[in-house]
Design an enzyme around this catalytic site. Sequence first.
Site, PDB file in Angstrom:
ATOM      1  N   ALA A   1       0.818  -1.263   0.092  1.00  0.00           N
ATOM      2  CA  ALA A   1       0.040   0.087  -0.065  1.00  0.00           C
ATOM      3  C   ALA A   1       1.043   0.986   0.059  1.00  0.00           C
ATOM      4  O   ALA A   1       1.882   1.014   0.383  1.00  0.00           O
ATOM      5  CB  ALA A   1      -0.927   0.088   1.054  1.00  0.00           C
TER       6      ALA A   1
ATOM      7  N   THR B   1       1.166   4.220   2.072  1.00  0.00           N
ATOM      8  CA  THR B   1       0.685   4.455   3.597  1.00  0.00           C
ATOM      9  C   THR B   1       1.312   6.069   4.165  1.00  0.00           C
ATOM     10  O   THR B   1       0.832   5.975   5.446  1.00  0.00           O
ATOM     11  CB  THR B   1       1.108   3.303   4.565  1.00  0.00           C
ATOM     12  OG1 THR B   1       2.636   3.276   4.370  1.00  0.00           O
ATOM     13  CG2 THR B   1       0.626   2.038   4.094  1.00  0.00           C
TER      14      THR B   1
ATOM     15  N   ASP C   1      -9.399   2.437   8.898  1.00  0.00           N
ATOM     16  CA  ASP C   1     -10.197   3.116   9.630  1.00  0.00           C
ATOM     17  C   ASP C   1     -10.433   4.488   8.948  1.00  0.00           C
ATOM     18  O   ASP C   1     -11.532   5.286   9.158  1.00  0.00           O
ATOM     19  CB  ASP C   1     -10.023   3.314  10.935  1.00  0.00           C
ATOM     20  CG  ASP C   1      -8.643   3.836  11.165  1.00  0.00           C
ATOM     21  OD1 ASP C   1      -7.654   3.793  10.373  1.00  0.00           O
ATOM     22  OD2 ASP C   1      -8.354   4.602  12.482  1.00  0.00           O
TER      23      ASP C   1
ATOM     24  N   TYR D   1      -5.465   9.939   1.228  1.00  0.00           N
ATOM     25  CA  TYR D   1      -5.127   8.374   1.441  1.00  0.00           C
ATOM     26  C   TYR D   1      -6.522   7.688   1.656  1.00  0.00           C
ATOM     27  O   TYR D   1      -6.586   6.525   1.433  1.00  0.00           O
ATOM     28  CB  TYR D   1      -4.391   8.630   2.803  1.00  0.00           C
ATOM     29  CG  TYR D   1      -3.900   7.310   3.252  1.00  0.00           C
ATOM     30  CD1 TYR D   1      -3.510   5.992   2.953  1.00  0.00           C
ATOM     31  CD2 TYR D   1      -4.625   6.614   4.788  1.00  0.00           C
ATOM     32  CE1 TYR D   1      -3.155   5.002   3.440  1.00  0.00           C
ATOM     33  CE2 TYR D   1      -4.666   5.689   5.199  1.00  0.00           C
ATOM     34  CZ  TYR D   1      -3.869   4.478   4.826  1.00  0.00           C
ATOM     35  OH  TYR D   1      -3.659   3.320   5.310  1.00  0.00           O
TER      36      TYR D   1
HETATM   37  N1  NAP Z   1       0.167   1.544   9.409  1.00  0.00           N
HETATM   38  C1  NAP Z   1      -1.161   1.572   9.763  1.00  0.00           C
HETATM   39  O1  NAP Z   1      -1.196   2.279  11.124  1.00  0.00           O
HETATM   40  C2  NAP Z   1      -2.309   1.450   9.086  1.00  0.00           C
HETATM   41  C3  NAP Z   1      -3.679   1.645   9.549  1.00  0.00           C
HETATM   42  C4  NAP Z   1      -4.704   1.257   8.919  1.00  0.00           C
HETATM   43  C5  NAP Z   1      -4.649   0.253   7.818  1.00  0.00           C
HETATM   44  N2  NAP Z   1      -3.445   0.147   7.414  1.00  0.00           N
HETATM   45  C6  NAP Z   1      -3.111  -0.615   6.142  1.00  0.00           C
HETATM   46  O2  NAP Z   1      -2.443  -1.803   6.591  1.00  0.00           O
HETATM   47  C7  NAP Z   1      -1.665  -2.218   5.329  1.00  0.00           C
HETATM   48  C8  NAP Z   1      -0.170  -2.490   5.610  1.00  0.00           C
HETATM   49  O3  NAP Z   1       0.207  -1.304   6.175  1.00  0.00           O
HETATM   50  P1  NAP Z   1       1.827  -1.326   6.873  1.00  0.00           P
HETATM   51  O4  NAP Z   1       1.436  -0.708   8.107  1.00  0.00           O
HETATM   52  O5  NAP Z   1       2.422  -2.702   6.728  1.00  0.00           O
HETATM   53  O6  NAP Z   1       2.438  -0.200   5.869  1.00  0.00           O
HETATM   54  P2  NAP Z   1       4.097  -0.123   5.284  1.00  0.00           P
HETATM   55  O7  NAP Z   1       4.953  -0.486   6.335  1.00  0.00           O
HETATM   56  O8  NAP Z   1       4.134   1.088   4.442  1.00  0.00           O
HETATM   57  O9  NAP Z   1       4.076  -1.350   4.033  1.00  0.00           O
HETATM   58  C9  NAP Z   1       3.502  -1.103   2.890  1.00  0.00           C
HETATM   59  C10 NAP Z   1       4.319  -1.667   1.838  1.00  0.00           C
HETATM   60  O10 NAP Z   1       4.083  -1.843   0.433  1.00  0.00           O
HETATM   61  C11 NAP Z   1       5.092  -1.599  -0.326  1.00  0.00           C
HETATM   62  N3  NAP Z   1       4.592  -0.845  -1.547  1.00  0.00           N
HETATM   63  C12 NAP Z   1       4.322   0.261  -1.741  1.00  0.00           C
HETATM   64  N4  NAP Z   1       4.019   0.456  -2.870  1.00  0.00           N
HETATM   65  C13 NAP Z   1       3.975  -0.553  -3.492  1.00  0.00           C
HETATM   66  C14 NAP Z   1       3.698  -1.138  -4.872  1.00  0.00           C
HETATM   67  N5  NAP Z   1       3.388  -0.411  -6.037  1.00  0.00           N
HETATM   68  N6  NAP Z   1       3.966  -2.656  -5.297  1.00  0.00           N
HETATM   69  C15 NAP Z   1       4.209  -3.411  -4.170  1.00  0.00           C
HETATM   70  N7  NAP Z   1       4.438  -2.920  -2.748  1.00  0.00           N
HETATM   71  C16 NAP Z   1       4.492  -1.729  -2.670  1.00  0.00           C
HETATM   72  C17 NAP Z   1       5.989  -0.535   0.475  1.00  0.00           C
HETATM   73  O11 NAP Z   1       7.080  -0.640  -0.051  1.00  0.00           O
HETATM   74  P3  NAP Z   1       8.080   0.655   0.106  1.00  0.00           P
HETATM   75  O12 NAP Z   1       8.336   1.046   1.579  1.00  0.00           O
HETATM   76  O13 NAP Z   1       9.432   0.383  -0.436  1.00  0.00           O
HETATM   77  O14 NAP Z   1       7.441   1.793  -0.667  1.00  0.00           O
HETATM   78  C18 NAP Z   1       5.907  -1.372   1.806  1.00  0.00           C
HETATM   79  O15 NAP Z   1       6.595  -2.265   1.892  1.00  0.00           O
HETATM   80  C19 NAP Z   1      -1.964  -1.068   4.314  1.00  0.00           C
HETATM   81  O16 NAP Z   1      -2.854  -1.544   3.397  1.00  0.00           O
HETATM   82  C20 NAP Z   1      -2.493   0.093   4.976  1.00  0.00           C
HETATM   83  O17 NAP Z   1      -3.234   1.096   4.274  1.00  0.00           O
HETATM   84  C21 NAP Z   1      -2.060   0.411   7.958  1.00  0.00           C
END
Ligand code: NAP
Length: 275
Positions: A59, A61, A97, A120
């Site tokens: 994603a 993010t 959320d 976002y």
């Molecule tokens: N973190 C939160 O508080 C939170 C809250 C609610 C929902 N979520 C959701 O939970 C999920 C996981 O979030 P997370 O916290 O694990 O986020 P994260 O640590 O930012 O991980 C997202 C991963 O996706 C990769 N990515 C970005 N663009 C991409 C693409 N085009 N193709 C393939 N990979 C790609 C990123 O790589 P790079 O880092 O190299 O760009 C990163 O490794 C997401 O769907 C997010 O929207 C997160």
Amino acid sequence: MLLITGANGQLGKAVVEQCLRQGIPFYPVTKSELDITCASSVNRLVSEQKFNCIINCAAYTAVDAAETDVANAYTVNAFGPWVLASTGVPIIHVSTDYVFDGTAVSPYETNDLTRPLSVYGLSKRAGEVSLLEGQFNGAIIRTAWVYSKAAESRNFFNTISKLASERDSLRVVSDQTGAPTRVEDLALALLSLYKQGSHKQPMHIVHFTNAGQCSWYDFACEIVKTTGSSCSVIPITTADYPAKAVRPAYSVLSLKSLEPYGVKPRFWLDALSDE
Ligand SMILES: NC(=O)c1ccc[n+]([C@@H]2O[C@H](COP(=O)([O-])OP(=O)(O)OC[C@H]3O[C@@H](n4cnc5c(N)ncnc54)[C@H](OP(=O)(O)O)[C@@H]3O)[C@@H](O)[C@H]2O)c1
């Protein structure tokens, strides 16, 4: 075989770790190995390997950066999930959320009206709609305030822990309420849903967070306690801490949708105090 996209992110790593522990066959791909927005690469991989499900942890993010990087946020968060689902492989997709506007006074149900306040949130909602309207099989898991204690992870827990060791005081917003969610708990829940075949059902929405609710200020106070630091935490309002993206003031998610799956999230303070 389970395909895990975004395998190098906070959640991707936790899902990989849980698959290893549980002996679930999986194929992890990082962004450099598979860009989920590149349909030809996605289709090539899916034609070469037999996958029974995709867990999409990839994603865009960066919530504030998305305000001025609209095209990229939409391409990754809206087009990307659609590219993955269009392969015909059932998908477990993760959403947020931040699809809600925060005006509710009780936890949001899965079918409550969405009204994102940020690019976002809009892009994540567009991803949900692309899956719901595409008549694919799978599940959309909305979650919130995700954190990991892993040192390399960029999240609220690590930011506050670091600042608490460097400063005498911290100012943290106390007028936004949500549910902190330990990434390991979310990964376990996603795999529980996978093992129960949620991805074989018509696309549906499920909410997963740790149980309970608090403000960012409450969360910061508890994090500082765990560090043993004497840093004081001062409550401030959202207006005192202007950010590019507007956040919902209240984004607690109802967890009723987990009941059919028998998943019972633990209380957020128990998850926080766990090593
Ligand atoms: N973190 C939160 O508080 C939170 C809250 C609610 C929902 N979520 C959701 O939970 C999920 C996981 O979030 P997370 O916290 O694990 O986020 P994260 O640590 O930012 O991980 C997202 C991963 O996706 C990769 N990515 C970005 N663009 C991409 C693409 N085009 N193709 C393939 N990979 C790609 C990123 O790589 P790079 O880092 O190299 O760009 C990163 O490794 C997401 O769907 C997010 O929207 C997160």
